[in-house]
Motif scaffolding. Structure first.
Motif, mmCIF file in Angstrom:
data_model
loop_
_atom_site.group_PDB
_atom_site.id
_atom_site.type_symbol
_atom_site.label_atom_id
_atom_site.label_comp_id
_atom_site.label_asym_id
_atom_site.label_seq_id
_atom_site.Cartn_x
_atom_site.Cartn_y
_atom_site.Cartn_z
ATOM 1 N N GLU A 246 0.646 -1.154 0.252
ATOM 2 C CA GLU A 246 0.143 -0.160 0.088
ATOM 3 C C GLU A 246 0.688 1.356 -0.104
ATOM 4 O O GLU A 246 0.180 2.171 0.753
ATOM 5 C CB GLU A 246 -0.895 -0.110 1.564
ATOM 6 N N GLY A 247 1.708 1.898 -0.626
ATOM 7 C CA GLY A 247 2.719 2.721 -0.993
ATOM 8 C C GLY A 247 3.875 2.414 -0.140
ATOM 9 O O GLY A 247 4.813 3.548 -0.112
ATOM 10 N N LEU A 248 3.355 1.399 1.321
ATOM 11 C CA LEU A 248 4.703 1.241 1.926
ATOM 12 C C LEU A 248 5.843 0.721 2.372
ATOM 13 O O LEU A 248 5.578 -0.538 1.633
ATOM 14 C CB LEU A 248 4.021 0.991 3.652
ATOM 15 N N LEU A 249 6.802 0.690 3.036
ATOM 16 C CA LEU A 249 8.131 -0.476 2.472
ATOM 17 C C LEU A 249 7.572 -0.596 3.991
ATOM 18 O O LEU A 249 7.694 -0.528 5.432
ATOM 19 C CB LEU A 249 9.527 0.447 2.519
ATOM 20 N N CYS A 250 7.555 -2.255 4.218
ATOM 21 C CA CYS A 250 7.775 -3.057 5.370
ATOM 22 C C CYS A 250 9.634 -3.192 5.911
ATOM 23 O O CYS A 250 10.367 -4.305 4.393
ATOM 24 C CB CYS A 250 7.181 -4.506 4.844
ATOM 25 N N LEU A 251 10.195 -2.641 6.744
ATOM 26 C CA LEU A 251 11.427 -2.523 6.976
ATOM 27 C C LEU A 251 11.420 -3.496 8.435
ATOM 28 O O LEU A 251 11.155 -4.049 8.987
ATOM 29 C CB LEU A 251 11.803 -1.658 6.784
ATOM 30 N N GLU A 252 12.384 -4.618 8.597
ATOM 31 C CA GLU A 252 12.914 -5.415 9.446
ATOM 32 C C GLU A 252 14.069 -4.431 10.020
ATOM 33 O O GLU A 252 14.792 -4.111 8.970
ATOM 34 C CB GLU A 252 13.466 -6.881 8.731
ATOM 35 N N VAL A 253 14.066 -4.325 11.110
ATOM 36 C CA VAL A 253 15.379 -3.775 11.933
ATOM 37 C C VAL A 253 15.457 -5.097 12.689
ATOM 38 O O VAL A 253 14.904 -5.268 13.999
ATOM 39 C CB VAL A 253 14.697 -2.868 12.647
ATOM 40 N N GLY A 254 16.195 -5.994 12.657
ATOM 41 C CA GLY A 254 16.564 -7.299 13.858
ATOM 42 C C GLY A 254 15.214 -7.989 13.232
ATOM 43 O O GLY A 254 14.329 -8.438 12.522
ATOM 44 N N SER A 255 14.006 -8.584 14.877
ATOM 45 C CA SER A 255 12.935 -8.391 14.755
ATOM 46 C C SER A 255 11.861 -8.212 14.798
ATOM 47 O O SER A 255 10.707 -8.537 14.717
ATOM 48 C CB SER A 255 13.296 -9.837 16.001
ATOM 49 N N ALA A 260 7.102 2.335 6.588
ATOM 50 C CA ALA A 260 7.623 3.868 6.128
ATOM 51 C C ALA A 260 7.285 4.377 4.812
ATOM 52 O O ALA A 260 7.654 3.090 3.756
ATOM 53 C CB ALA A 260 8.774 3.611 6.318
ATOM 54 N N PRO A 261 7.115 5.572 4.458
ATOM 55 C CA PRO A 261 7.141 5.620 3.106
ATOM 56 C C PRO A 261 8.092 5.090 2.120
ATOM 57 O O PRO A 261 9.442 5.225 2.471
ATOM 58 C CB PRO A 261 7.599 7.392 3.285
ATOM 59 N N ASP A 262 7.831 4.293 0.922
ATOM 60 C CA ASP A 262 8.174 4.608 -0.247
ATOM 61 C C ASP A 262 9.286 5.356 -0.719
ATOM 62 O O ASP A 262 8.634 5.274 -1.316
ATOM 63 C CB ASP A 262 7.726 2.836 -0.523
ATOM 64 N N PRO A 263 10.883 5.486 -0.716
ATOM 65 C CA PRO A 263 11.241 6.712 -1.472
ATOM 66 C C PRO A 263 11.239 6.104 -2.656
ATOM 67 O O PRO A 263 11.731 7.566 -4.331
ATOM 68 C CB PRO A 263 12.763 6.462 -0.935
ATOM 69 N N GLY A 264 10.667 4.829 -3.637
ATOM 70 C CA GLY A 264 10.599 4.248 -5.041
ATOM 71 C C GLY A 264 12.607 3.478 -5.100
ATOM 72 O O GLY A 264 13.602 4.028 -4.392
ATOM 73 N N GLY A 265 12.016 3.251 -6.177
ATOM 74 C CA GLY A 265 13.864 2.591 -6.944
ATOM 75 C C GLY A 265 14.370 1.078 -6.217
ATOM 76 O O GLY A 265 13.362 0.529 -5.311
ATOM 77 N N GLU A 266 14.989 0.591 -6.136
ATOM 78 C CA GLU A 266 15.268 -0.692 -6.486
ATOM 79 C C GLU A 266 16.411 -0.948 -4.981
ATOM 80 O O GLU A 266 17.617 -0.703 -5.474
ATOM 81 C CB GLU A 266 15.470 -1.753 -7.488
ATOM 82 N N PHE A 267 15.851 -1.443 -3.893
ATOM 83 C CA PHE A 267 17.590 -1.418 -3.167
ATOM 84 C C PHE A 267 16.674 -2.542 -1.964
ATOM 85 O O PHE A 267 15.948 -3.242 -1.951
ATOM 86 C CB PHE A 267 17.950 -0.243 -2.509
#
Length: 357
Positions: A246-255, A260-267
């Motif tokens: 839904e336009g957001l990044l799902c990010l893992e910080v440890g467990s 957060a908002p997705d800035p776009g691009g592949e990384f």
């Protein structure tokens, strides 16, 4: 090889530069020299390069003295590339001859120039002079010229300061890729947090002429006041991209998972800058709120600063919250308490760092 620097330099009416550092020149890595304008970053770069002479101290490459006592090895004998803020190209030379300036007359000269022009994306512009180039193109030429002799070290003095944001972001990515491809370490001067986080493997924080902190960029920058707000600060952590939703990044910080908002691009990896004023606190069992990120946390430090309280948390990673002293009192917060940290997705800035290890 290790470059050891321990120098001082006093300018009339200016700050005393008194700094010591070691740089490993055997392995690729970008060391960021970070700090406010006027703290001595550029002067230290010029002392290392040989463009200026220290008042005292030493600069050694292993057992070879570049500077000590009366000995001062000239800049052109130090095998150090230098990229200035404005490129500093020779206006009467075209792209190809600017890039070739530091190369000797040998059979590989032409092929090396052609290779670098291709790598910086200027193929077809070899015969243009600096006056016919854009700001971004000039900096690409300056970078190619610095890399041409395959130096031991590249010094970068805010090389993106004169570029607009899109051009700067594109050139940052290309810069790191080129340095990595040649295995050339670099020392980068900047006071831009995003630039430091997107490029740096190591950070030296400088203040009033001295290096006051040395560590990973996320460790050094956590808790330092932001440029826009002298009270607010940021927590900086590394994360792995787990997906997009839904336009957001799902990010893992440890467990822990954060959105957060997705800035776009592949990384696949990023550094997250989390503004402390965007982190609210509540006791367990509070009413539902709009914040998407709800993190179990423990208070490890609490500092009252007038009307505001800075609360340092352990969420499986370090996190800071800036709340009013009134709210702190109403919640009865104490060191050791368990709370829930409510992090607004909009309080998180994502800085891609895909090729870092």
């Amino acid at each position: 090889m290790t470059l050891t620097v321990d120098v001082h330099r006093q300018f009339a009416g200016g700050p005393l530069i008194q700094a010591a550092l070691d740089l490993d020149l055997d392995h690729f890595g970008i060391t960021v020299l970070f700090g406010p304008s006027g703290c001595g970053k550029t002067t230290l770069l010029r002392l290392i390069s040989g463009l200026e002479r220290p008042d005292g101290g030493l600069i050694h490459l292993d057992s070879t003295a570049w500077f000590q006592g009366s000995r001062q090895v000239p800049a052109h004998h130090r095998s150090v590339g230098y990229v200035f803020q404005e490129g500093a190209l020779f206006p009467h030379l075209n792209v190809a001859t600017n890039v070739a300036f530091g190369l000797g007359r040998n059979a590989e000269r032409s092929s090396r120039v052609a290779e670098l022009i291709r790598r910086v994306g200027l193929a077809g512009l070899e015969h243009r002079r600096p006056g016919e180039l854009s700001g971004g193109q000039k900096q690409r030429v300056a970078l190619a010229r610095a890399l041409a002799p395959k130096p031991r070290l590249v010094l970068l003095d805010e090389p993106f300061a004169s570029l607009d944001r899109p051009a700067a972001e594109q050139l940052r990515h290309e810069l790191r890729a080129m340095l990595r491809a040649d295995g050339i370490p670099a020392l980068l001067v900047t006071h831009d947090r995003g630039e430091a986080l997107s490029l740096g493997d190591r950070m030296l924080r400088m203040d009033a002429g001295r290096i006051v902190q040395d560590g990973r960029p996320e460790d050094v920058l956590t808790g330092i006041a932001t440029d826009l707000d002298e009270v607010g600060s940021e927590s900086v952590v590394r994360a792995r991209v787990a997906g997009r939703r839904e336009g957001l990044l799902c990010l893992e910080v440890g467990s822990t998972l954060l959105f957060a908002p997705d800035p776009g691009g592949e990384f696949s990896q990023a550094r997250l800058c989390i503004r402390s004023e965007g982190v609210a606190l509540e006791r367990a069992g509070g009413a539902p709120v709009s914040s998407r990120n709800h993190l179990p946390a423990r208070i490890v430090e609490l500092e009252i600063r007038g009307a505001l309280a800075r609360v340092r948390l352990d969420c499986g990673f370090p996190l800071e919250s800036l709340v009013t002293t009134w709210a702190c009192r109403d919640l009865g917060l104490c060191v050791g308490d368990s709370v829930t940290a409510l992090v607004k997705a909009t309080a998180i800035r994502v800085v891609p760092m895909d090729d870092f290890v």
